[in-house]
Scaffold this motif. Structure first.
Motif, PDB file in Angstrom:
ATOM      1  N   VAL A 127      27.566  58.683 -41.596  1.00  0.00           N
ATOM      2  CA  VAL A 127      28.929  58.030 -41.329  1.00  0.00           C
ATOM      3  C   VAL A 127      29.392  58.427 -39.850  1.00  0.00           C
ATOM      4  N   TYR A 129      32.409  57.363 -38.020  1.00  0.00           N
ATOM      5  CA  TYR A 129      33.997  56.948 -37.605  1.00  0.00           C
ATOM      6  C   TYR A 129      34.601  57.817 -36.410  1.00  0.00           C
ATOM      7  N   SER A 130      34.365  58.971 -36.599  1.00  0.00           N
ATOM      8  CA  SER A 130      35.282  59.859 -35.682  1.00  0.00           C
ATOM      9  C   SER A 130      34.603  59.642 -34.010  1.00  0.00           C
ATOM     10  N   SER A 136      42.055  62.137 -36.467  1.00  0.00           N
ATOM     11  CA  SER A 136      43.072  61.825 -37.465  1.00  0.00           C
ATOM     12  C   SER A 136      43.280  60.315 -37.268  1.00  0.00           C
ATOM     13  N   TRP A 160      31.126  64.164 -34.472  1.00  0.00           N
ATOM     14  CA  TRP A 160      31.053  64.674 -35.561  1.00  0.00           C
ATOM     15  C   TRP A 160      30.511  63.778 -36.699  1.00  0.00           C
ATOM     16  N   THR A 162      28.072  63.913 -39.142  1.00  0.00           N
ATOM     17  CA  THR A 162      27.172  64.921 -40.065  1.00  0.00           C
ATOM     18  C   THR A 162      26.010  64.108 -40.524  1.00  0.00           C
ATOM     19  N   ASN A 367      37.290  74.148 -42.266  1.00  0.00           N
ATOM     20  CA  ASN A 367      37.178  72.989 -41.750  1.00  0.00           C
ATOM     21  C   ASN A 367      37.995  71.904 -43.072  1.00  0.00           C
ATOM     22  N   ALA A 374      43.436  65.662 -42.339  1.00  0.00           N
ATOM     23  CA  ALA A 374      44.011  67.191 -42.189  1.00  0.00           C
ATOM     24  C   ALA A 374      45.222  67.060 -43.234  1.00  0.00           C
ATOM     25  N   GLU A 376      48.006  68.180 -42.346  1.00  0.00           N
ATOM     26  CA  GLU A 376      49.360  67.439 -41.706  1.00  0.00           C
ATOM     27  C   GLU A 376      49.457  65.929 -42.254  1.00  0.00           C
TER      28      GLU A 376
ATOM     29  N   GLN B 271      59.252  65.586 -38.248  1.00  0.00           N
ATOM     30  CA  GLN B 271      58.153  66.127 -38.984  1.00  0.00           C
ATOM     31  C   GLN B 271      58.281  67.256 -39.571  1.00  0.00           C
TER      32      GLN B 271
HETATM   33  C1  LIG Z   1      31.937  69.864 -39.483  1.00  0.00           C
HETATM   34  C2  LIG Z   1      32.636  68.452 -39.466  1.00  0.00           C
HETATM   35  C3  LIG Z   1      31.904  67.494 -39.909  1.00  0.00           C
HETATM   36  C4  LIG Z   1      32.366  66.153 -39.842  1.00  0.00           C
HETATM   37  N1  LIG Z   1      31.836  64.986 -40.479  1.00  0.00           N
HETATM   38  C5  LIG Z   1      32.188  63.820 -40.211  1.00  0.00           C
HETATM   39  C6  LIG Z   1      31.366  62.611 -40.336  1.00  0.00           C
HETATM   40  O1  LIG Z   1      30.345  62.775 -41.049  1.00  0.00           O
HETATM   41  N2  LIG Z   1      31.734  61.450 -40.126  1.00  0.00           N
HETATM   42  C7  LIG Z   1      32.991  61.239 -39.484  1.00  0.00           C
HETATM   43  O2  LIG Z   1      33.288  60.264 -39.054  1.00  0.00           O
HETATM   44  N3  LIG Z   1      33.795  62.395 -38.994  1.00  0.00           N
HETATM   45  C8  LIG Z   1      33.377  63.641 -39.348  1.00  0.00           C
HETATM   46  N4  LIG Z   1      34.271  64.597 -39.065  1.00  0.00           N
HETATM   47  C9  LIG Z   1      35.452  64.628 -38.203  1.00  0.00           C
HETATM   48  C10 LIG Z   1      36.588  64.953 -39.105  1.00  0.00           C
HETATM   49  O3  LIG Z   1      37.075  63.728 -39.916  1.00  0.00           O
HETATM   50  C11 LIG Z   1      37.587  64.868 -37.808  1.00  0.00           C
HETATM   51  O4  LIG Z   1      37.785  66.126 -37.520  1.00  0.00           O
HETATM   52  C12 LIG Z   1      39.367  65.033 -38.617  1.00  0.00           C
HETATM   53  O5  LIG Z   1      39.608  63.557 -38.766  1.00  0.00           O
HETATM   54  C13 LIG Z   1      40.289  65.310 -37.740  1.00  0.00           C
HETATM   55  O6  LIG Z   1      40.148  64.792 -36.288  1.00  0.00           O
HETATM   56  P1  LIG Z   1      40.142  65.780 -34.971  1.00  0.00           P
HETATM   57  O7  LIG Z   1      38.947  66.644 -35.414  1.00  0.00           O
HETATM   58  O8  LIG Z   1      39.892  64.986 -33.973  1.00  0.00           O
HETATM   59  O9  LIG Z   1      41.498  66.434 -34.757  1.00  0.00           O
HETATM   60  P2  LIG Z   1      42.809  65.666 -34.354  1.00  0.00           P
HETATM   61  O10 LIG Z   1      43.143  64.530 -35.090  1.00  0.00           O
HETATM   62  O11 LIG Z   1      42.769  66.014 -32.836  1.00  0.00           O
HETATM   63  O12 LIG Z   1      43.772  66.829 -35.134  1.00  0.00           O
HETATM   64  C14 LIG Z   1      44.168  68.157 -34.463  1.00  0.00           C
HETATM   65  C15 LIG Z   1      45.437  68.652 -35.350  1.00  0.00           C
HETATM   66  O13 LIG Z   1      46.543  67.735 -34.946  1.00  0.00           O
HETATM   67  C16 LIG Z   1      46.997  67.296 -36.167  1.00  0.00           C
HETATM   68  N5  LIG Z   1      47.521  65.909 -36.152  1.00  0.00           N
HETATM   69  C17 LIG Z   1      46.883  64.743 -35.735  1.00  0.00           C
HETATM   70  N6  LIG Z   1      47.746  63.856 -35.955  1.00  0.00           N
HETATM   71  C18 LIG Z   1      48.822  64.172 -36.548  1.00  0.00           C
HETATM   72  C19 LIG Z   1      49.961  63.599 -36.824  1.00  0.00           C
HETATM   73  N7  LIG Z   1      50.152  62.126 -36.824  1.00  0.00           N
HETATM   74  N8  LIG Z   1      51.040  64.415 -37.487  1.00  0.00           N
HETATM   75  C20 LIG Z   1      51.031  65.717 -37.395  1.00  0.00           C
HETATM   76  N9  LIG Z   1      49.954  66.205 -37.149  1.00  0.00           N
HETATM   77  C21 LIG Z   1      48.781  65.494 -36.481  1.00  0.00           C
HETATM   78  C22 LIG Z   1      45.910  67.402 -37.255  1.00  0.00           C
HETATM   79  O14 LIG Z   1      46.510  67.599 -38.470  1.00  0.00           O
HETATM   80  C23 LIG Z   1      45.232  68.732 -36.551  1.00  0.00           C
HETATM   81  O15 LIG Z   1      46.025  69.944 -37.015  1.00  0.00           O
HETATM   82  C24 LIG Z   1      33.686  65.780 -39.126  1.00  0.00           C
HETATM   83  C25 LIG Z   1      34.300  67.071 -38.552  1.00  0.00           C
HETATM   84  C26 LIG Z   1      33.932  68.369 -38.712  1.00  0.00           C
HETATM   85  C27 LIG Z   1      34.426  69.564 -37.900  1.00  0.00           C
END
Ligand SMILES: Cc1cc2nc3c(=O)[nH]c(=O)nc-3n(C[C@H](O)[C@H](O)[C@H](O)COP(=O)(O)OP(=O)(O)OC[C@H]3O[C@@H](n4cnc5c(N)ncnc54)[C@H](O)[C@@H]3O)c2cc1C
Lengths: 393, 372
Positions: A127, A129-130, A136, A160, A162, A367, A374, A376, B271
């Motif tokens: 999948v 999306y990211s 997020s 990301w 997986t 994670n 997340a 938050e 927040q």
């Molecule tokens: C091992 C692993 C497997 C994964 N597998 C998949 C996959 O198969 N397919 C896929 O699509 N994605 C996958 N992901 C992605 C995962 O869904 C994202 O890591 C997640 O959505 C968070 O996005 P980010 O890592 O970019 O963090 P960010 O969105 O940059 O967030 C960083 C921090 O900021 C905070 N934050 C962000 N927005 C806000 C807000 N509005 N208010 C307050 N705090 C906020 C977050 O809570 C977090 O603490 C995977 C990630 C990992 C690490």
């Protein structure tokens, strides 16, 4: 009010339990994989998934016309909890996200091509999306899908993804309508994972599994493989999350770890004295056991809300995920504190308490409070939708 | 699995809420603070007439014969309204002790009066510089002819000023016993003192108080076991009370956060504050289900050895933490007497410290989890 499963549900739960005991396979059901057995691409795991399919346990909640049993979602919840309790692979995104979205929005062609294969466990999905700029804020996907003769040309990058290194098909969100509003400019595509122009680069993690970055260079996707309506991608992604409530995040691995820690403390010694008599340890165990009971209560709460049908239990599932993932990490943290210096010994070595289960789990669960929404983000949802507070981001 | 209440249960909840909104308004609660008697007659009378006082007393003794699960709904409302009533000491603990261990004569004499609200009974348990455990009971019970002589000092005796009988925990030859004692007997001195929640607390001094031998509730030396059984049921209700208080405090705080503006925004748009409230709501909603699970298990006749202390431990801590976070959100006004936040804030801490505190509850859970 009733905290027990119904007699029929209990019967199913017992049947699954017995089947899992009879089909125990130490390669497939490895507790050291900490709830990620579905990510290990071994022939044994594929064979196991075929067996689940033969039992009719894949797609139980699907409509009959697509090979399902139209059974209530709670049975999939029971199945997934049992699978994860035994550290077996769970029923996964094919049956869930992809199957259910295709059933609702897919063309006949896509349904015919994919649904039977999902039910027989003959297809693996990744999948996507990211992206670097869409975490997020998933609606901020920038992967470019340009209209060309007979289809679409995709360029850009996913983060990301997986399973991309072993999946057969890629379920991808891309921006087809850059002029429309962020949430209305995305569409979903299905792409063979071995398509020329797709480059998968491994991203090793501190858990047992690798995830991937995927680069797109002029990847051509025929019109037929745009899923549902153009521009509805983000809405379908959100809807699929709601449809997947029953199987979103299993509790069993956490209750397992709490039980494991308790059993270990019961017989461990330090300085020749039983560890269970140490007041600090008793306090820790009491609180972990209590919070594990609360996590179970929150799980029951959201499953009951989901069983009622109607509005998706978004609030209940956010509360459950927020509380449970935080607890999950705390259990590992406390277990290492209780282990003291021996907690530093890397997983998999005889010297470590419990073969280092908690050292590995401490890393593997890092994670949980980020992926799948997340903490938050869950709090934002609870604050706005449950408490009625203003938009705060 | 089904977390819905029956129509009858919903009706009990609605009736209790409506009754308490009218007869236990914040004004009334404030009037009762630090009052030596501690409860308004009108409220007590209303609760008795509507069957709430005798809810847990069996119908054969003139009560409502409700289950602990029904009572949990009532207690959540009591917590919401901060209702100043001797219900817990009389209608739960004292009635529970009589039901658990009382003779037919004791039950016939006291249970109907407890249920009708005409008599108030309260346990005299804790002692100065002693803990919550069995060894904390050191008041003495000495047999003397056909009588028993009681001596010792008791603290934290709630609503003793209005009590018709105390149930005194004292140590006899066989261990801890329970005695029905008329507080007007010679040798009993009651002294009112102020508590954090402003609920009435009394010091009870027993100086050679003579009671007949049949004032003992239950067999010789069985008092502590009976007390433990009843308190396990009782603390589930206190956990429900904590959830009620926390939920209302949070609701009022959310309203305030939606209206008070700083930096051109309502507070709830910050927040940092919204997340305190989201966390609190998660703990309240999870704690509530745990209370229901504990009460449901009790009503099913299953063991509550683990669920009961877990429920009180978690819910009282959630209440205490919620009121702390809410006070932060209200800012300076939370510190003033005029605003209601402080009322929840003080009650939450007292509830957490009372009827088995955090370390005692943790040890009960640990014992069940680790020593079983
Ligand atoms: C091992 C692993 C497997 C994964 N597998 C998949 C996959 O198969 N397919 C896929 O699509 N994605 C996958 N992901 C992605 C995962 O869904 C994202 O890591 C997640 O959505 C968070 O996005 P980010 O890592 O970019 O963090 P960010 O969105 O940059 O967030 C960083 C921090 O900021 C905070 N934050 C962000 N927005 C806000 C807000 N509005 N208010 C307050 N705090 C906020 C977050 O809570 C977090 O603490 C995977 C990630 C990992 C690490």
């Amino acid at each position: 009010m009733d905290f027990d499963l119904s007699p029929e549900e209990q019967k199913f739960s017992d049947e699954v339990e017995q089947w899992l005991v009879e089909h125990h396979d130490p390669v497939v059901m490895d507790h050291h994989r900490e709830n990620f057995s579905q990510l290990s691409d071994t022939p044994e795991r594929r064979a196991f998934m075929k067996k689940l399919a033969d039992k009719g346990w894949l797609g139980m909640s699907w409509p009959k016309e697509y090979g399902g049993q139209e059974i209530e979602g709670v049975y999939e919840f029971i199945l997934n909890e049992a699978l994860s309790k035994h550290a077996a692979p769970q029923i996964g995104k094919g049956v869930g996200i992809i199957g259910k979205t295709l059933i609702r929005h897919g063309s006949d062609k896509l349904k015919q091509e994919f649904l039977p294969k999902i039910l027989t466990a003959d297809v693996e999905f990744a999948v996507g999306y990211s992206e670097p700029q869409a975490g997020s804020d998933a609606a901020n996907m920038q992967l470019k899908a340009e209209k060309v003769e007979g289809g679409w040309k995709l360029n850009g990058q996913k983060m990301w993804t997986t399973s991309a290194h072993f999946a057969d098909w890629y379920w991808v969100g891309a921006r087809t309508d850059p002029d429309k509003k962020k949430h209305d400019g995305l569409s979903l595509f299905l792409i063979p994972m071995d398509h020329p122009g797709l480059e998968v680069q491994s991203l090793p993690t501190i858990g047992k599994d690798t995830t991937n970055q995927v680069f797109f260079e002029d990847v051509f996707v025929p019109d037929d493989y745009l899923v549902g309506e153009r521009g509805r991608g983000f809405h379908m992604i959100s809807e699929a999350l709601d449809l997947e409530r029953f199987t979103m995040f299993t509790l069993s691995p956490i209750t397992n770890r709490t039980d494991l820690l308790v059993d270990w403390v019961k017989q461990a010694k330090r300085d020749g004295k039983p560890l269970k008599d140490d007041p600090q340890t008793r306090k820790t165990i009491a609180n972990i056991a209590t919070d594990t009971a609360v996590a179970k209560a929150l799980s029951t709460r959201f499953i009951c809300a989901a069983m009622k049908g109607g509005k998706p239990p978004t609030i209940q599932s956010s509360q459950y995920k927020l509380f449970t993932t935080t607890l999950s990490q705390r259990v590992c943290d406390e277990a290492l504190d209780i282990s003291s210096a021996a907690g530093t010994i890397r997983e998999g070595q005889e010297l470590a308490p419990l073969l280092g289960r908690f050292e590995g789990a401490y890393r593997a669960t890092m994670n949980e409070t980020v992926g799948g929404g997340a903490s938050e983000i869950q709090k934002n949802i609870i604050a706005r939708r449950h408490l009625g507070l203003p938009k705060n981001f | 699995m089904d977390l819905e209440f029956s129509e009858e249960q919903e009706a009990i909840r609605d009736m209790t809420r409506a009754l308490l909104e009218e007869h236990s308004s914040v004004e009334i609660v404030r009037q009762m603070e630090d009052d030596p008697k501690g409860y308004p007659d009108a409220l007590w009378k209303q609760m008795a007439e509507s069957g709430l006082v005798g809810a847990l007393v069996p119908e054969s003794y003139g009560g409502g014969g409700l289950t602990l699960l029904d009572a949990a709904l009532i207690y959540e409302e009591i917590g919401r309204a901060m209702a100043p009533v001797p219900h817990f000491v009389s209608g739960v603990i004292s009635a529970g002790l009589l039901l658990e261990a009382g003779s037919e004569a004791q039950k016939d004499e006291w249970l109907p009066k407890i249920a009708s609200g005409d008599a108030i009974l309260t346990p005299a348990w804790l002692e100065p510089e002693r803990g919550y455990g069995e060894e904390g009971v050191q008041a003495t019970a000495t047999a003397d002819g056909g009588e028993v002589v009681l001596s010792g000092t008791k603290l934290h005796v709630n609503y003793a000023g209005a009590a018709d009988r105390l149930i005194v925990l004292a140590r006899g030859d066989a261990g801890v016993d329970l005695f029905l004692v008329d507080p007007s007997s010679s040798g009993v001195t009651l002294t009112h003192y102020l508590s954090q929640s402003a609920e009435p607390h009394y010091k009870v001094e027993l100086d050679g108080v003579r009671v007949p031998a049949d004032a003992r509730i239950g067999g010789a030396g069985t008092g502590w076991a009976s007390y433990g059984t009843v308190l396990h049921q009782g603390i589930i209700l206190l956990a429900a009370q904590a959830i009620g208080g926390a939920a209302r405090c949070l609701e009022e705080t959310v309203d305030y956060a939606n209206t008070r503006v700083q930096f051109d925004k309502p507070l709830g748009a910050f927040q940092a504050l919204a997340h305190y409230m989201a966390d609190a709501s998660t703990r309240i909603d999870g704690g509530r289900v745990l209370v229901h699970e504990a009460a449901w298990n009790a009503a099913q006749g299953r063991s509550i050895a683990r669920f009961a202390p877990m429920a009180k431990l978690f819910c009282c801590t959630a209440y205490q933490e919620t009121t702390r976070a809410c006070a932060q959100i209200w800012g300076g006004v939370a510190f003033t007497i005029e605003y209601d936040t402080q009322m929840f804030f003080r009650r939450a801490k007292e509830l957490q410290l009372s009827w088995w505190d955090v370390p005692y509850l943790e040890e009960l859970v640990a014992k069940d989890v680790l020593d079983g």
